[in-house]
Design a protein around this motif. Sequence first.
Motif, PDB file in Angstrom:
ATOM      1  N   LEU A   1       0.813  -1.218   0.000  1.00 59.37           N
ATOM      2  CA  LEU A   1       0.000   0.000   0.000  1.00 59.37           C
ATOM      3  C   LEU A   1       0.845   1.265   0.000  1.00 59.37           C
ATOM      4  CD1 LEU A   1      -2.874  -0.943   2.456  1.00 59.37           C
ATOM      5  CD2 LEU A   1      -3.009  -0.662  -0.001  1.00 59.37           C
ATOM      6  N   LEU A   2       2.067   1.174   0.516  1.00 62.93           N
ATOM      7  CA  LEU A   2       2.939   2.347   0.524  1.00 62.93           C
ATOM      8  C   LEU A   2       3.313   2.764  -0.900  1.00 62.93           C
ATOM      9  CD1 LEU A   2       4.387   4.313   2.395  1.00 62.93           C
ATOM     10  CD2 LEU A   2       6.348   2.772   2.369  1.00 62.93           C
ATOM     11  N   ASN A   3       3.347   1.803  -1.812  1.00 62.08           N
ATOM     12  CA  ASN A   3       3.659   2.125  -3.207  1.00 62.08           C
ATOM     13  C   ASN A   3       2.541   2.905  -3.893  1.00 62.08           C
ATOM     14  OD1 ASN A   3       6.100   0.814  -2.972  1.00 62.08           O
ATOM     15  ND2 ASN A   3       5.263  -1.136  -3.666  1.00 62.08           N
ATOM     16  N   LEU A   4       1.358   2.914  -3.310  1.00 60.83           N
ATOM     17  CA  LEU A   4       0.240   3.673  -3.887  1.00 60.83           C
ATOM     18  C   LEU A   4       0.188   5.111  -3.398  1.00 60.83           C
ATOM     19  CD1 LEU A   4      -2.613   1.028  -3.645  1.00 60.83           C
ATOM     20  CD2 LEU A   4      -1.266   1.649  -5.633  1.00 60.83           C
ATOM     21  N   THR A   5       1.153   5.494  -2.575  1.00 60.52           N
ATOM     22  CA  THR A   5       1.149   6.837  -2.010  1.00 60.52           C
ATOM     23  C   THR A   5       1.233   7.912  -3.084  1.00 60.52           C
ATOM     24  OG1 THR A   5       2.232   5.964  -0.067  1.00 60.52           O
ATOM     25  CG2 THR A   5       2.293   8.328  -0.334  1.00 60.52           C
TER      26      THR A   5
END
Length: 129
Positions: free
Chosen positions: A2-6
Motif C-alpha cells: 500500500l505504501l507504493n500507492l502513495t
Amino acid sequence: MLLNLTWLIPGLPIIASILIAVLLLSFGKTMNRLTKPVSYIFIASITFSELINYILFKKNIAGNDFLFGGNIELVVDRPALLTAESIGFIFLSIMLFSFVKLKRRSGYVRYFVFLGFLSGLVYVFSFSG
C-alpha cells in the motif's frame, strides 16, 4: 504494497489537471462547454485520493516512498496522512460547493483546473516531511 500507492494521492489531481489543461488549450470552445464532465473528473480524482489516504491512515501505514528514481521523497506517517485527509476534505468541499453554486461560464473549467492542480501540490507539501 500500500505504501507504493502513495504517489496516487497527489498524482491523481495533478494528472487530471494536466490532462484537462492540455485539452482546454487544444479544444478551448469545446472544453468550456463540457463543464459537468470536467467537474466530475476532478471530483472523482479528489475522492479517489481521499479513499487511498483513508485506507493508508486506517491501516497505520508509515514509511518513505521515492518517486522518479529517488529525486522526490514522500514521507508517509500519521500526521502527514491526517493533514492530507483534512486538506483533501476541504478541497473536495470547495469543489462540490462550486459545482452546485457557480454558474457555468467561460472561466469555470480553468477554475477547476487550478483547484485540481493546487490540491495536488498541497498533497505533495503535506507529504514533504
